[in-house]
Design an enzyme around this catalytic site. Structure first.
Site, mmCIF file in Angstrom:
data_model
loop_
_atom_site.group_PDB
_atom_site.id
_atom_site.type_symbol
_atom_site.label_atom_id
_atom_site.label_comp_id
_atom_site.label_asym_id
_atom_site.label_seq_id
_atom_site.Cartn_x
_atom_site.Cartn_y
_atom_site.Cartn_z
ATOM 1 C CD GLU A 71 -9.354 -2.815 7.374
ATOM 2 O OE1 GLU A 71 -9.585 -1.648 7.721
ATOM 3 O OE2 GLU A 71 -8.429 -3.494 7.850
ATOM 4 C CD GLU A 124 -2.857 1.289 2.331
ATOM 5 O OE1 GLU A 124 -2.817 0.449 3.237
ATOM 6 O OE2 GLU A 124 -3.776 2.117 2.184
ATOM 7 C CB CYS A 162 -7.526 2.844 3.917
ATOM 8 S SG CYS A 162 -7.990 1.910 5.377
HETATM 9 O O1 AHR Z 1 -2.226 -1.498 6.768
HETATM 10 C C1 AHR Z 1 -2.712 -0.246 7.157
HETATM 11 C C2 AHR Z 1 -4.219 -0.163 7.055
HETATM 12 O O2 AHR Z 1 -4.824 -1.046 7.938
HETATM 13 C C3 AHR Z 1 -4.795 -0.552 5.723
HETATM 14 O O3 AHR Z 1 -4.786 0.493 4.826
HETATM 15 C C4 AHR Z 1 -6.200 -0.932 6.066
HETATM 16 O O4 AHR Z 1 -6.729 -1.881 5.195
HETATM 17 C C5 AHR Z 1 -6.103 -1.410 7.487
HETATM 18 O O5 AHR Z 1 -7.047 -0.796 8.292
#
Ligand code: AHR
Length: 664
Positions: A381, A46, A249
């Site tokens: 999520e 990410e 996210c």
């Molecule tokens: O890994 C950090 C965050 O944790 C991610 O963006 C999310 O999917 C989770 O809440």
């Protein structure tokens, strides 16, 4: 006589005590239990913690296209002309053409009136500075436009002391109303983690500039405008079975307009519309006002990297719900088409022949053969019935057009409780291929949950993707979290439970992946980097040991001839067979702060090698961490140990992960 009797009593007592203390394991090498998926151990990427811009994406210039909300963020105008009245006509301004040009509307206009070098310029601070290496070539490029040809551009890299450690001169020679690209390269004569880029202008007239860029030449596979080689290498070294991208996210966005839209991340970089990164303001204690997504690392590059490192691509897309921790905005069911189309087009982009619309786009970008996409995530999520309602539409449309593509769907932000139970139930009813579970919990939780999947429903066709997990030394999102051995050892123990249940769990990835030592928002992270190098945490080495010792199927390893060890006497174990090398791979984690003697009897194998390769990751101190500046506290150490027939007797060190490979 009395003393002889006493001595034999003592002898018998010692023998019995040591037999009792010995941890006796029995491997049933001829009893294949569960197939271990090739995707079992993977990675989750990410753009958080400066993961992409200022991290994996090797661009050194921050805000190269002046599209940050503050167009000169990261830049300084260095002008003596205004202050001292010299060459008063010279100035630098930002022009915004947003009425004409929506993607990259801003550029810099340099107006020069017989200006000399050193009087008017700009300076870029990079991402917490620029990492520059002595004797390495740096490639500078810029888009420019000028009515007449006159300007000279002086490029200088300066170290923290202000000394020049690399320089060159560029004379843009095309004139007229069109934009052109000018490029030049130079070799740095010094190493610096926090260099700045100074650009001085000389001459007269007007010069428009955009996309001011500087890349090191030692990118991954030497690709121009590519990725940081040391960081990709760290990923390749794990031998990941899959790579999930681009989040997290950021897939969902704070609102729907800021969701990740893959189509805007391919093609010429100057046409990829920059966007604020969600992590810019998300963590109150770590604001990152200069955190944006340039998308220089876009979907084509993600697929390419996945292919390079031998990982199955796992893209995740928005399901039409913005992050439910933020606005939770919904796309109405009747307006879901663009979201759905993005998913269908992505599959065509990855797998379609060059005769299809999106397959042709991929081929034109340089990859005529398909990327062999087999699975796609819908929603990160997300939760609630709104999620299920939208998923059903995605599921039907994807199954109709691409029946072999597997869907990966979220079971929320916690792997227990009402949200989880509802989603887990619904997704199983829908026969979703992979249910994505997330857990950021204490080391104790990881130890206590080594049996989590032992009791999962084995009849369900849905498999588990542990999409995000990490043991938290303090608490989730706590600024003081550490990547210490306590967390990594707990993860190592927990992973034995995933491997033992490989028929249920078919993918797992630690999260987050990267943390920049100055640009982070979330701790702990698997790999820490500064501008010059990257460092594996103890957690990284656990991942690497699992990734490089995967095996193809599990065989039982009984503890005291009964259950598998999943916490009894602080021991955790799992065993697999690697068909290619014909080796038995035994993993034993000793979470006790003392040595333990293990006796492992390997049954069901006619011939066994005389010695085993033994890899140990160990430290007596659970608080031990690795550091970017000191010698690493925790790295795997390799040794060999002899077998006695079919038996291995090991002295397991305190707090140790042990991996043994025995030839069968
Ligand atoms: O890994 C950090 C965050 O944790 C991610 O963006 C999310 O999917 C989770 O809440």
């Amino acid at each position: 006589m009395r003393s002889i009797l006493f001595a034999s009593f003592l002898y018998i007592t010692i023998i019995t005590a040591s037999a009792q203390n010995k941890a006796v394991f029995t491997v049933q090498a001829d009893k294949p239990a569960a197939e271990i998926s090739s995707t079992m151990w993977g990675i989750f990427f990410e753009d958080i913690n400066q993961g992409a811009d200022g991290g994996l994406y090797a661009e050194l210039v921050k805000n190269r296209s002046f599209e940050f909300d503050n167009p000169l963020m990261g830049w300084k105008i260095t002008s003596s002309t205004f202050q001292w009245g010299i060459n008063f006509g010279s100035e630098i301004t930002v022009i915004n053409q947003k009425e004409k040009e929506a993607t990259n509307p801003r550029f810099l206009r340099v107006s020069m009136d017989k200006i000399q070098k050193g009087k008017l310029g700009i300076s870029n601070e990079g991402f917490h500075g620029m990492g520059i290496k002595k004797d390495l070539r740096y490639d500078f490029s810029v888009l420019y436009r000028q009515p007449t040809s006159n300007a000279i551009i002086h490029i200088e890299l300066v170290n923290e002391k202000g000394d020049i450690i690399g320089s060159n001169i560029l004379k843009p020679n095309q004139t007229g109303n069109n934009w052109y690209k000018a490029e030049t390269s130079f070799i740095a004569n010094g190493t610096e983690a926090k260099a700045n880029l100074n650009i001085w202008f000389e001459g007269s007239g007007q010069l428009d500039l955009d996309m001011i860029s500087l890349f090191p030449s030692d990118t991954w596979k030497g690709r121009k405008g590519g990725l940081r080689a040391d960081m990709v290498q760290m990923l390749a070294d794990i031998k990941p079975g899959f790579i999930r991208f681009p989040g997290g996210c950021i897939v969902e966005g704070r609102d729907l307009s800021t969701r990740y839209q893959w189509k805007k991340t391919i093609g010429p970089v100057e046409e990829r519309k920059l966007m604020i990164n969600r992590w810019n303001t998300e963590i109150k204690d770590r604001p990152a006002p200069d955190y944006y997504q340039s998308f220089g690392l876009g979907f084509y590059e993600y697929f390419q990297m996945a292919e390079d490192i031998g990982a199955a691509p796992l893209p995740i897309l928005s399901c039409g719900i913005a992050c439910q921790f933020n606005t939770g905005e919904l796309a109405a069911i009747s307006d879901l088409d663009p979201y759905l189309q993005d998913a269908l087009d992505l599959i065509e982009f990855a797998n379609g022949s060059p005769k299809t619309k999106w397959g042709k786009i991929r081929a034109d970008l340089g990859h005529p053969t398909p990327f062999n996409l087999k699975m796609i995530g819908v929603g990160n999520e997300n939760w609630g019935s709104q999620y299920i309602d939208r998923l059903k539409i995605f599921q039907a449309a994807i199954a109709k057009k691409y029946p072999t593509i597997k869907l990966v769907c979220s079971s929320g932000f916690m792997a227990s409780g009402d949200v989880f139970n509802y989603l887990n139930g619904e997704l199983r009813k829908m026969k979703i291929s992979f249910i994505d579970e997330h857990y950021y919990s204490s080391p104790k939780w990881f130890l206590d949950n080594a049996k989590r999947y032992d009791s999962y429903d084995r009849k369900s066709s849905s498999k588990v993707f542990v999409g995000e997990y990490a043991a938290q030394s303090v608490a989730t999102t706590d600024m003081n979290n550490k990547n210490n051995w306590r967390t990594a050892l707990a993860e190592a123990a927990f992973l034995t439970g995933l491997e033992r249940n490989a028929d249920i769990v078919q993918m797992a990835s630690y999260a987050p992946l990267f943390g920049h030592i100055e640009g982070w928002q979330w701790k702990p992270d698997l790999i820490w980097v500064n501008n010059l190098k990257s460092m594996g945490t103890p957690n990284y080495y656990v991942q690497k040991l699992y990734g490089t010792n995967r095996g193809n199927y599990t065989v039982p390893i009984l503890y005291k001839n009964q259950q598998p060890a999943a916490g009894e006497d602080s021991l955790y174990a799992t065993t697999a067979i690697d068909k290619e090398s014909n080796e038995l791979i035994i993993k034993i984690v000793n979470t006790l702060g003392k040595n333990q003697t293990a006796e492992i009897n390997i049954n069901g194998a006619s011939k066994i090698g005389a010695s085993a390769k033994w890899t140990i990751l160990q430290n007596n101190n659970l608080e031990a961490e690795n550091s970017l500046t000191n010698t690493l506290e925790l790295v795997p150490v390799e040794t060999n140990t002899a077998l006695k027939g079919n038996q291995l007797v090991l002295d397991l060190k305190p707090y140790s992960l042990n991996i043994l490979r025995v030839k069968l």
